[in-house]
Design a protein around this motif. Sequence first.
Motif, PDB file in Angstrom:
ATOM      1  N   TYR A 196       0.845  -1.215   0.000  1.00  0.00           N
ATOM      2  CA  TYR A 196       0.000   0.000   0.000  1.00  0.00           C
ATOM      3  C   TYR A 196       0.871   1.253   0.000  1.00  0.00           C
ATOM      4  O   TYR A 196       0.516   2.266  -0.604  1.00  0.00           O
ATOM      5  CB  TYR A 196      -0.943  -0.011   1.209  1.00  0.00           C
ATOM      6  CG  TYR A 196      -1.978  -1.097   1.091  1.00  0.00           C
ATOM      7  CD1 TYR A 196      -3.068  -0.954   0.237  1.00  0.00           C
ATOM      8  CD2 TYR A 196      -1.848  -2.288   1.792  1.00  0.00           C
ATOM      9  CE1 TYR A 196      -4.007  -1.969   0.097  1.00  0.00           C
ATOM     10  CE2 TYR A 196      -2.772  -3.304   1.658  1.00  0.00           C
ATOM     11  CZ  TYR A 196      -3.855  -3.144   0.815  1.00  0.00           C
ATOM     12  OH  TYR A 196      -4.775  -4.144   0.665  1.00  0.00           O
ATOM     13  N   ARG A 197       1.996   1.176   0.673  1.00  0.00           N
ATOM     14  CA  ARG A 197       2.910   2.331   0.692  1.00  0.00           C
ATOM     15  C   ARG A 197       3.500   2.564  -0.707  1.00  0.00           C
ATOM     16  O   ARG A 197       3.636   3.713  -1.151  1.00  0.00           O
ATOM     17  CB  ARG A 197       4.022   2.109   1.725  1.00  0.00           C
ATOM     18  CG  ARG A 197       3.544   2.259   3.161  1.00  0.00           C
ATOM     19  CD  ARG A 197       4.626   1.906   4.172  1.00  0.00           C
ATOM     20  NE  ARG A 197       4.163   2.130   5.527  1.00  0.00           N
ATOM     21  CZ  ARG A 197       4.267   3.284   6.188  1.00  0.00           C
ATOM     22  NH1 ARG A 197       4.858   4.325   5.619  1.00  0.00           N
ATOM     23  NH2 ARG A 197       3.798   3.409   7.412  1.00  0.00           N
ATOM     24  N   THR A 231       0.978   4.195  -2.792  1.00  0.00           N
ATOM     25  CA  THR A 231       0.841   5.596  -2.390  1.00  0.00           C
ATOM     26  C   THR A 231       1.986   6.432  -2.954  1.00  0.00           C
ATOM     27  O   THR A 231       1.773   7.553  -3.449  1.00  0.00           O
ATOM     28  CB  THR A 231       0.811   5.695  -0.845  1.00  0.00           C
ATOM     29  OG1 THR A 231      -0.241   4.848  -0.382  1.00  0.00           O
ATOM     30  CG2 THR A 231       0.597   7.117  -0.368  1.00  0.00           C
ATOM     31  N   THR A 284      -5.233  11.816  -4.182  1.00  0.00           N
ATOM     32  CA  THR A 284      -5.339  10.485  -3.561  1.00  0.00           C
ATOM     33  C   THR A 284      -6.796  10.067  -3.334  1.00  0.00           C
ATOM     34  O   THR A 284      -7.077   8.888  -3.142  1.00  0.00           O
ATOM     35  CB  THR A 284      -4.612  10.452  -2.200  1.00  0.00           C
ATOM     36  OG1 THR A 284      -5.165  11.465  -1.359  1.00  0.00           O
ATOM     37  CG2 THR A 284      -3.110  10.672  -2.358  1.00  0.00           C
ATOM     38  N   VAL A 325      -6.631   7.146  -9.458  1.00  0.00           N
ATOM     39  CA  VAL A 325      -5.626   6.377  -8.707  1.00  0.00           C
ATOM     40  C   VAL A 325      -5.460   4.993  -9.338  1.00  0.00           C
ATOM     41  O   VAL A 325      -4.344   4.536  -9.607  1.00  0.00           O
ATOM     42  CB  VAL A 325      -6.040   6.261  -7.208  1.00  0.00           C
ATOM     43  CG1 VAL A 325      -5.236   5.185  -6.492  1.00  0.00           C
ATOM     44  CG2 VAL A 325      -5.863   7.600  -6.493  1.00  0.00           C
ATOM     45  N   VAL A 350       4.445   9.695   2.530  1.00  0.00           N
ATOM     46  CA  VAL A 350       3.742   8.443   2.210  1.00  0.00           C
ATOM     47  C   VAL A 350       2.888   8.030   3.411  1.00  0.00           C
ATOM     48  O   VAL A 350       1.714   7.679   3.264  1.00  0.00           O
ATOM     49  CB  VAL A 350       4.744   7.329   1.818  1.00  0.00           C
ATOM     50  CG1 VAL A 350       4.056   5.973   1.754  1.00  0.00           C
ATOM     51  CG2 VAL A 350       5.408   7.654   0.477  1.00  0.00           C
ATOM     52  N   ASN A 403      -0.378   9.793   3.666  1.00  0.00           N
ATOM     53  CA  ASN A 403      -1.361   9.596   2.590  1.00  0.00           C
ATOM     54  C   ASN A 403      -1.785   8.149   2.380  1.00  0.00           C
ATOM     55  O   ASN A 403      -2.704   7.887   1.602  1.00  0.00           O
ATOM     56  CB  ASN A 403      -0.789  10.152   1.272  1.00  0.00           C
ATOM     57  CG  ASN A 403      -0.816  11.665   1.266  1.00  0.00           C
ATOM     58  OD1 ASN A 403      -1.856  12.277   1.055  1.00  0.00           O
ATOM     59  ND2 ASN A 403       0.325  12.288   1.548  1.00  0.00           N
ATOM     60  N   VAL A 404      -1.102   7.216   3.058  1.00  0.00           N
ATOM     61  CA  VAL A 404      -1.348   5.804   2.746  1.00  0.00           C
ATOM     62  C   VAL A 404      -2.756   5.347   3.141  1.00  0.00           C
ATOM     63  O   VAL A 404      -3.356   4.503   2.458  1.00  0.00           O
ATOM     64  CB  VAL A 404      -0.242   4.899   3.354  1.00  0.00           C
ATOM     65  CG1 VAL A 404      -0.228   4.926   4.856  1.00  0.00           C
ATOM     66  CG2 VAL A 404      -0.343   3.471   2.844  1.00  0.00           C
ATOM     67  N   VAL A 438      -5.153   6.226   0.215  1.00  0.00           N
ATOM     68  CA  VAL A 438      -4.995   5.372  -0.984  1.00  0.00           C
ATOM     69  C   VAL A 438      -5.478   3.952  -0.691  1.00  0.00           C
ATOM     70  O   VAL A 438      -6.179   3.340  -1.506  1.00  0.00           O
ATOM     71  CB  VAL A 438      -3.516   5.376  -1.460  1.00  0.00           C
ATOM     72  CG1 VAL A 438      -3.302   4.368  -2.580  1.00  0.00           C
ATOM     73  CG2 VAL A 438      -3.122   6.776  -1.928  1.00  0.00           C
ATOM     74  N   SER A 439      -5.138   3.445   0.504  1.00  0.00           N
ATOM     75  CA  SER A 439      -5.482   2.045   0.793  1.00  0.00           C
ATOM     76  C   SER A 439      -6.963   1.870   1.128  1.00  0.00           C
ATOM     77  O   SER A 439      -7.433   0.737   1.236  1.00  0.00           O
ATOM     78  CB  SER A 439      -4.612   1.497   1.933  1.00  0.00           C
ATOM     79  OG  SER A 439      -4.838   2.210   3.124  1.00  0.00           O
TER      80      SER A 439
END
Length: 224
Positions: free
Chosen positions: A46-47, A50, A60, A66, A98, A101-102, A105-106
Amino acid sequence: MARLLRVTGCTVVITIDGPSGVGKSTVSRLVARQLGLAYLDTGATYRAATLAILQSGIDTQDETAVVEELNHRTIDYDERGVLLDGESVAFAVRSEEVTANVSAVSAHPMVRSAVVEIQRRWVAFHEDQAVVEGRDIGTVVFPEAPLKIYLTASPSVRALRRAAESEAGGKSVAEISEALAARDHADSTREASPLKPADDAVVIDTGEMTVEAVVDSIVAHFLT
Ligand code: DC
């Protein structure tokens, strides 16, 4: 001890889930080493996703954009850790940007299904002999795993542990605690695969335990 349990055709997946700063990575690595199993840090996938989104400047929150971007990027692992488009990004994915924001995104379901495929392929490649660490591994990714562990510790204990790590970048315990609380909230309240223990998980509160004691407890659960 290496290769103690390596029996082709037999599933030996141990899932270790829990919130940030609970000691999952340290414990998972040691359990894997002790039992001769491979180790997978799913947070790194996931990182890496991101990092790809941040590099491309995409919002994001925009799930379609994305996913479109991630369709053109490759996430994989080698012995150095996670790779993005074939390059090692093991260090870059630990950046503050990261980390901040992770969770966004995840949280996208389409991102999760793509990333989960990468994780399952990696474990299959390792002949289903692995310790797999994350947030939804026992609940979603490997619900049939023979041993599921859920690690917990109070927010203050976790913040103090993070403050002691070099990754903390000199931030105060209060700042770390606030960031951890925000990430826990996002990870456990999202709709897709929220952070929670599997119904049949062994829950271990690591707050008062040494790393060795946690590892011994997991190994003992596995061998009984
Ligand atoms: O374990 P970590 O801090 O590197 O994980 C980073 C983020 O990735 C975490 O805040 C939530 C997400 N994650 C997830 O949603 N599911 C996983 N199995 C692992 C991590």
